[in-house]
Design an enzyme around this catalytic site. Structure first.
Site, PDB file in Angstrom:
ATOM      1  N   ASP A   1       0.842  -1.197   0.000  1.00 57.08           N
ATOM      2  CA  ASP A   1       0.000   0.000   0.000  1.00 57.08           C
ATOM      3  C   ASP A   1       0.878   1.247   0.000  1.00 57.08           C
ATOM      4  OD1 ASP A   1      -3.261   0.140   0.896  1.00 57.08           O
ATOM      5  OD2 ASP A   1      -2.137   2.024   0.986  1.00 57.08           O
TER       6      ASP A   1
ATOM      7  N   ASP B   1       4.062   2.623  -4.208  1.00 60.29           N
ATOM      8  CA  ASP B   1       3.125   3.409  -5.003  1.00 60.29           C
ATOM      9  C   ASP B   1       3.025   2.670  -6.336  1.00 60.29           C
ATOM     10  OD1 ASP B   1       1.874   5.117  -6.713  1.00 60.29           O
ATOM     11  OD2 ASP B   1       3.163   6.842  -6.336  1.00 60.29           O
ATOM     12  N   VAL B   2       1.860   2.120  -6.637  1.00 64.90           N
ATOM     13  CA  VAL B   2       1.738   1.255  -7.827  1.00 64.90           C
ATOM     14  C   VAL B   2       2.040   1.979  -9.132  1.00 64.90           C
ATOM     15  CG1 VAL B   2       0.098  -0.341  -6.750  1.00 64.90           C
ATOM     16  CG2 VAL B   2      -0.775   1.590  -8.089  1.00 64.90           C
TER      17      VAL B   2
ATOM     18  N   ASN C   1      -5.585  -4.214  -6.792  1.00 66.83           N
ATOM     19  CA  ASN C   1      -6.790  -3.682  -6.155  1.00 66.83           C
ATOM     20  C   ASN C   1      -6.729  -2.182  -5.858  1.00 66.83           C
ATOM     21  OD1 ASN C   1      -9.177  -3.808  -4.086  1.00 66.83           O
ATOM     22  ND2 ASN C   1      -7.411  -3.140  -2.871  1.00 66.83           N
TER      23      ASN C   1
ATOM     24  N   TYR D   1     -12.317   7.375 -13.902  1.00 69.16           N
ATOM     25  CA  TYR D   1     -12.514   6.076 -13.239  1.00 69.16           C
ATOM     26  C   TYR D   1     -13.096   5.057 -14.222  1.00 69.16           C
ATOM     27  CZ  TYR D   1     -13.987   2.898  -9.447  1.00 69.16           C
ATOM     28  OH  TYR D   1     -14.169   1.809  -8.616  1.00 69.16           O
TER      29      TYR D   1
ATOM     30  N   LYS E   1     -11.217   1.705 -15.527  1.00 73.31           N
ATOM     31  CA  LYS E   1     -11.796   0.391 -15.219  1.00 73.31           C
ATOM     32  C   LYS E   1     -12.210  -0.356 -16.493  1.00 73.31           C
ATOM     33  CE  LYS E   1     -11.536   0.482 -10.648  1.00 73.31           C
ATOM     34  NZ  LYS E   1     -10.591  -0.373  -9.934  1.00 73.31           N
TER      35      LYS E   1
HETATM   36  N1  LIG Z   1     -15.935   0.327  -2.710  1.00 72.66           N
HETATM   37  C1  LIG Z   1     -16.623   0.125  -3.812  1.00 72.66           C
HETATM   38  O1  LIG Z   1     -17.838   0.296  -3.858  1.00 72.66           O
HETATM   39  C2  LIG Z   1     -15.943  -0.358  -5.055  1.00 72.66           C
HETATM   40  C3  LIG Z   1     -16.762  -0.810  -6.095  1.00 72.66           C
HETATM   41  C4  LIG Z   1     -16.137  -1.272  -7.253  1.00 72.66           C
HETATM   42  C5  LIG Z   1     -14.774  -1.299  -7.338  1.00 72.66           C
HETATM   43  N2  LIG Z   1     -14.008  -0.847  -6.306  1.00 72.66           N
HETATM   44  C6  LIG Z   1     -12.563  -0.907  -6.466  1.00 72.66           C
HETATM   45  O2  LIG Z   1     -12.001  -1.651  -5.398  1.00 72.66           O
HETATM   46  C7  LIG Z   1     -10.667  -1.231  -5.165  1.00 72.66           C
HETATM   47  C8  LIG Z   1     -10.473  -0.965  -3.684  1.00 72.66           C
HETATM   48  O3  LIG Z   1     -11.348   0.060  -3.283  1.00 72.66           O
HETATM   49  P1  LIG Z   1     -11.848   0.260  -1.786  1.00 72.66           P
HETATM   50  O4  LIG Z   1     -13.282   0.649  -1.866  1.00 72.66           O
HETATM   51  O5  LIG Z   1     -11.444  -0.886  -0.960  1.00 72.66           O
HETATM   52  O6  LIG Z   1     -11.021   1.589  -1.421  1.00 72.66           O
HETATM   53  P2  LIG Z   1     -10.223   2.033  -0.114  1.00 72.66           P
HETATM   54  O7  LIG Z   1     -10.071   3.510  -0.239  1.00 72.66           O
HETATM   55  O8  LIG Z   1     -10.852   1.468   1.120  1.00 72.66           O
HETATM   56  O9  LIG Z   1      -8.793   1.326  -0.308  1.00 72.66           O
HETATM   57  C9  LIG Z   1      -7.929   1.664  -1.362  1.00 72.66           C
HETATM   58  C10 LIG Z   1      -6.501   1.415  -0.915  1.00 72.66           C
HETATM   59  O10 LIG Z   1      -5.637   1.694  -2.030  1.00 72.66           O
HETATM   60  C11 LIG Z   1      -4.501   2.365  -1.536  1.00 72.66           C
HETATM   61  N3  LIG Z   1      -3.860   3.128  -2.617  1.00 72.66           N
HETATM   62  C12 LIG Z   1      -4.315   4.262  -3.222  1.00 72.66           C
HETATM   63  N4  LIG Z   1      -3.443   4.692  -4.133  1.00 72.66           N
HETATM   64  C13 LIG Z   1      -2.406   3.819  -4.134  1.00 72.66           C
HETATM   65  C14 LIG Z   1      -1.188   3.737  -4.869  1.00 72.66           C
HETATM   66  N5  LIG Z   1      -0.855   4.671  -5.779  1.00 72.66           N
HETATM   67  N6  LIG Z   1      -0.357   2.711  -4.616  1.00 72.66           N
HETATM   68  C15 LIG Z   1      -0.667   1.781  -3.674  1.00 72.66           C
HETATM   69  N7  LIG Z   1      -1.798   1.816  -2.943  1.00 72.66           N
HETATM   70  C16 LIG Z   1      -2.654   2.827  -3.166  1.00 72.66           C
HETATM   71  C17 LIG Z   1      -5.027   3.252  -0.429  1.00 72.66           C
HETATM   72  O11 LIG Z   1      -4.008   3.692   0.448  1.00 72.66           O
HETATM   73  C18 LIG Z   1      -6.050   2.331   0.235  1.00 72.66           C
HETATM   74  O12 LIG Z   1      -5.466   1.570   1.276  1.00 72.66           O
HETATM   75  C19 LIG Z   1     -10.442   0.012  -6.050  1.00 72.66           C
HETATM   76  O13 LIG Z   1      -9.755  -0.359  -7.221  1.00 72.66           O
HETATM   77  C20 LIG Z   1     -11.867   0.439  -6.378  1.00 72.66           C
HETATM   78  O14 LIG Z   1     -11.927   1.127  -7.595  1.00 72.66           O
HETATM   79  C21 LIG Z   1     -14.554  -0.376  -5.158  1.00 72.66           C
END
Ligand SMILES: NC(=O)c1ccc[n+]([C@@H]2O[C@H](COP(=O)([O-])OP(=O)(O)OC[C@H]3O[C@@H](n4cnc5c(N)ncnc54)[C@H](O)[C@@H]3O)[C@@H](O)[C@H]2O)c1
Length: 259
Positions: A34, A60-61, A89, A154, A158
């Site tokens: 992360d 940082d990805v 993710n 976004y 995606k």
């Molecule tokens: N929550 C939803 O409803 C939902 C729905 C569909 C898809 N998603 C996808 O699921 C994934 C996770 O989302 P979430 O809801 O758990 O979000 P979240 O904000 O709870 O977690 C995201 C994590 O990614 C980390 N992150 C951000 N930028 C980064 C980088 N450059 N390098 C490394 N880590 C990084 C953050 O620090 C955080 O810990 C995302 O790709 C999101 O698009 C979420």
């Protein structure tokens, strides 16, 4: 079940953490990767209290150099770990009409959610090929297959992930490596909690109205997708029964796209 080393980007929070929890409970070794180092360390400590083991790494990805150095960094800091399963993710959201969308923000979303998964795949695929086993699981979104207004970066990132997964599926046809994309509708994580609050303010609605009238409205099942459902689907994709599922889009949307 064979114990695997599972590398989860954005594993410190929300969906990534939920997937990490199931993987650790199933006895796998999880590497929580992360950008938030402290959160990754806290997550790994919490996970280590379960049956399996976990470690943390700050990355940082979208930083190509950091990502390319990961095999060496993992070997030095955590001992020899070949990554068997890569879960792409990490993600962020930014909501704005295109006319007002800051160019750097647009670029950042594409970098994190599209370029990042490509860089990580590039980095870990050679060892997966060598050992003739690998699973790459992308966390896409319902927005990999449909659009919503004000989410152009976004939705573009995606959607792009699906094309990327199909291409890599073709390139890995000669070995036991698969790549697939999980596409959930809304999951109640910190990312969505922020959106609920922001939308309530913007649309002059209560948070309850944002949930029922905006988020769950297109879903016949009218409920959030749980992180457990996503984690169990990821676990299935790791199993031998899923070895011929590749280049696919697995949509967990409560019937949204059945309309
Ligand atoms: N929550 C939803 O409803 C939902 C729905 C569909 C898809 N998603 C996808 O699921 C994934 C996770 O989302 P979430 O809801 O758990 O979000 P979240 O904000 O709870 O977690 C995201 C994590 O990614 C980390 N992150 C951000 N930028 C980064 C980088 N450059 N390098 C490394 N880590 C990084 C953050 O620090 C955080 O810990 C995302 O790709 C999101 O698009 C979420």
């Amino acid at each position: 079940m064979t114990k695997r080393t599972v590398f989860i980007t954005g594993g410190a929070s929300g969906i990534g953490y939920g997937i990490a929890e199931l993987m650790v409970k199933q006895g796998h070794h999880v590497i929580v990767a992360d950008i938030n180092e402290k959160a990754a360390q806290n997550a790994a400590e919490k996970l280590s209290q379960l049956e399996g083991t976990a470690s943390a790494i700050a990355v940082d990805v979208c930083n190509a150099e950091q990502v390319a150095a990961l095999p060496q960094t993992l070997a030095q800091s955590l001992g020899a770990h070949t990554v068997d399963v890569l879960i792409n993710n990490a993600g962020i959201q930014h909501v704005s009409r295109i006319e007002d969308f800051p160019a750097e923000k647009w670029q950042q979303l594409i970098n994190i959610m599209l370029v990042g998964p490509a860089l990580l795949t590039q980095t870990f695929l050679p060892a997966m090929r060598e050992q003739n086993f690998g699973r790459i699981i992308n966390v896409g979104s319902i927005h990999s297959v449909v659009a919503s207004p004000f989410k152009s970066a976004y939705v573009a990132a995606k959607h792009g992930l699906l094309g990327f997964a199909k291409t890599i599926a073709l390139e890995t046809g000669d070995c036991d490596v698969t790549i697939n994309t999980l596409c959930p509708a809304y999951v109640k994580t910190p990312l969505v909690e922020q959106q609920i609050a922001a939308q309530a303010k913007e649309n002059n609605l209560t948070e309850e109205d944002v949930i029922t009238k905006i988020m769950l409205e297109p879903m016949p099942k009218k409920q959030f997708i749980s992180v457990e459902e996503l984690a169990e689907t990821a676990a299935f994709l790791m199993s031998p029964s899923a070895r011929n599922i590749t280049g696919q889009t697995l949509i967990l949307d409560g019937g949204w796209t059945a309309r």
